[in-house]
Write a protein that holds these residues in place. Structure first.
Motif, PDB file in Angstrom:
ATOM      1  N   LEU A  14      45.159  81.778  31.322  1.00  0.00           N
ATOM      2  CA  LEU A  14      45.587  82.862  30.425  1.00  0.00           C
ATOM      3  C   LEU A  14      45.706  84.191  31.170  1.00  0.00           C
ATOM      4  CD1 LEU A  14      43.538  82.132  27.190  1.00  0.00           C
ATOM      5  CD2 LEU A  14      46.029  82.126  27.408  1.00  0.00           C
ATOM      6  N   ALA A  18      49.257  86.228  31.958  1.00  0.00           N
ATOM      7  CA  ALA A  18      49.425  87.614  31.524  1.00  0.00           C
ATOM      8  C   ALA A  18      49.707  88.531  32.708  1.00  0.00           C
ATOM      9  CB  ALA A  18      48.173  88.091  30.773  1.00  0.00           C
ATOM     10  N   VAL A  27      56.379  90.862  30.504  1.00  0.00           N
ATOM     11  CA  VAL A  27      55.404  91.132  29.443  1.00  0.00           C
ATOM     12  C   VAL A  27      54.911  92.564  29.611  1.00  0.00           C
ATOM     13  CG1 VAL A  27      53.151  90.471  28.502  1.00  0.00           C
ATOM     14  CG2 VAL A  27      54.673  88.714  29.393  1.00  0.00           C
ATOM     15  N   ARG A  31      50.771  95.724  25.403  1.00  0.00           N
ATOM     16  CA  ARG A  31      51.010  95.104  24.093  1.00  0.00           C
ATOM     17  C   ARG A  31      49.912  94.089  23.789  1.00  0.00           C
ATOM     18  NH1 ARG A  31      55.004  96.989  20.762  1.00  0.00           N
ATOM     19  NH2 ARG A  31      54.783  94.924  19.893  1.00  0.00           N
ATOM     20  N   PRO A  32      49.720  93.810  22.499  1.00  0.00           N
ATOM     21  CA  PRO A  32      48.637  92.906  22.102  1.00  0.00           C
ATOM     22  C   PRO A  32      48.691  91.522  22.732  1.00  0.00           C
ATOM     23  CG  PRO A  32      49.443  94.095  20.202  1.00  0.00           C
ATOM     24  CD  PRO A  32      50.366  94.433  21.339  1.00  0.00           C
ATOM     25  N   LEU A  33      49.868  90.956  22.958  1.00  0.00           N
ATOM     26  CA  LEU A  33      49.933  89.612  23.537  1.00  0.00           C
ATOM     27  C   LEU A  33      49.242  89.565  24.894  1.00  0.00           C
ATOM     28  CD1 LEU A  33      50.937  86.691  23.568  1.00  0.00           C
ATOM     29  CD2 LEU A  33      53.058  87.546  24.603  1.00  0.00           C
ATOM     30  N   SER A  34      49.580  90.489  25.754  1.00  0.00           N
ATOM     31  CA  SER A  34      48.976  90.531  27.088  1.00  0.00           C
ATOM     32  C   SER A  34      47.485  90.851  27.012  1.00  0.00           C
ATOM     33  CB  SER A  34      49.692  91.571  27.947  1.00  0.00           C
ATOM     34  OG  SER A  34      49.103  91.671  29.210  1.00  0.00           O
ATOM     35  N   CYS A  36      45.423  90.362  24.504  1.00  0.00           N
ATOM     36  CA  CYS A  36      44.678  89.238  23.918  1.00  0.00           C
ATOM     37  C   CYS A  36      44.521  88.103  24.927  1.00  0.00           C
ATOM     38  CB  CYS A  36      45.376  88.737  22.660  1.00  0.00           C
ATOM     39  SG  CYS A  36      45.125  89.811  21.238  1.00  0.00           S
ATOM     40  N   CYS A  37      45.564  87.839  25.701  1.00  0.00           N
ATOM     41  CA  CYS A  37      45.441  86.810  26.748  1.00  0.00           C
ATOM     42  C   CYS A  37      44.331  87.182  27.723  1.00  0.00           C
ATOM     43  CB  CYS A  37      46.761  86.645  27.488  1.00  0.00           C
ATOM     44  SG  CYS A  37      47.990  85.707  26.578  1.00  0.00           S
ATOM     45  N   TRP A  76      45.667 100.495  21.260  1.00  0.00           N
ATOM     46  CA  TRP A  76      46.927 100.101  20.643  1.00  0.00           C
ATOM     47  C   TRP A  76      46.833 100.194  19.115  1.00  0.00           C
ATOM     48  CZ3 TRP A  76      48.145  96.153  17.254  1.00  0.00           C
ATOM     49  CH2 TRP A  76      49.499  95.958  17.020  1.00  0.00           C
TER      50      TRP A  76
END
Length: 84
Positions: A14, A18, A27, A31-34, A36-37, A76
Motif C-alpha cells: 500500500l 501510494a 496520485v 488527497r484522501p486516497l494516498s 489512507c493508503c 484535508w
C-alpha cells in the motif's frame, strides 16, 4: 507465512503504491486516497512489528508515517469543512 507477515507485506505494498503514484504524478499525495493508503499501510506494518519480530527503528518510522498520514487527512477534512 503467518497472517501477521501477510498484513505487513500488504502494508508495504500500500505504501509503495501510494509513493510510486505520487512520484509518477498519477496520485495527488494530499488527497484522501494516498493518505489512507499510507495510514493503513503503516498501521499494518506496525501490527506486524508489534505482533511478530519487533524492531525499534522500524516501529518508530512506521509510527511517524502513520501520524503524518493522519495529520494530512485531518488537514484535508478541515480544509474541506472550511470550504463547504
Amino acid at each position: 507465512m503467518s497472517p501477521v507477515d501477510v498484513a505487513g507485506l500488504v502494508g508495504v505494498a500500500l505504501i509503495l503504491v501510494a509513493y510510486a503514484g505520487a512520484a509518477l504524478g498519477k496520485v495527488d499525495p494530499e488527497r484522501p486516497l494516498s493518505l489512507c493508503c499510507n495510514l493503513i499501510g503503516a498501521c499494518l506494518i506496525l501490527w506486524s512489528l508489534l505482533a511478530g519480530d519487533f524492531n525499534l527503528s522500524a516501529t518508530v518510522m512506521e509510527g511517524a508515517w502513520a501520524l503524518v498520514a493522519l495529520a494530512g487527512l485531518l488537514r484535508w477534512a478541515l480544509r474541506r469543512k472550511a470550504e463547504g
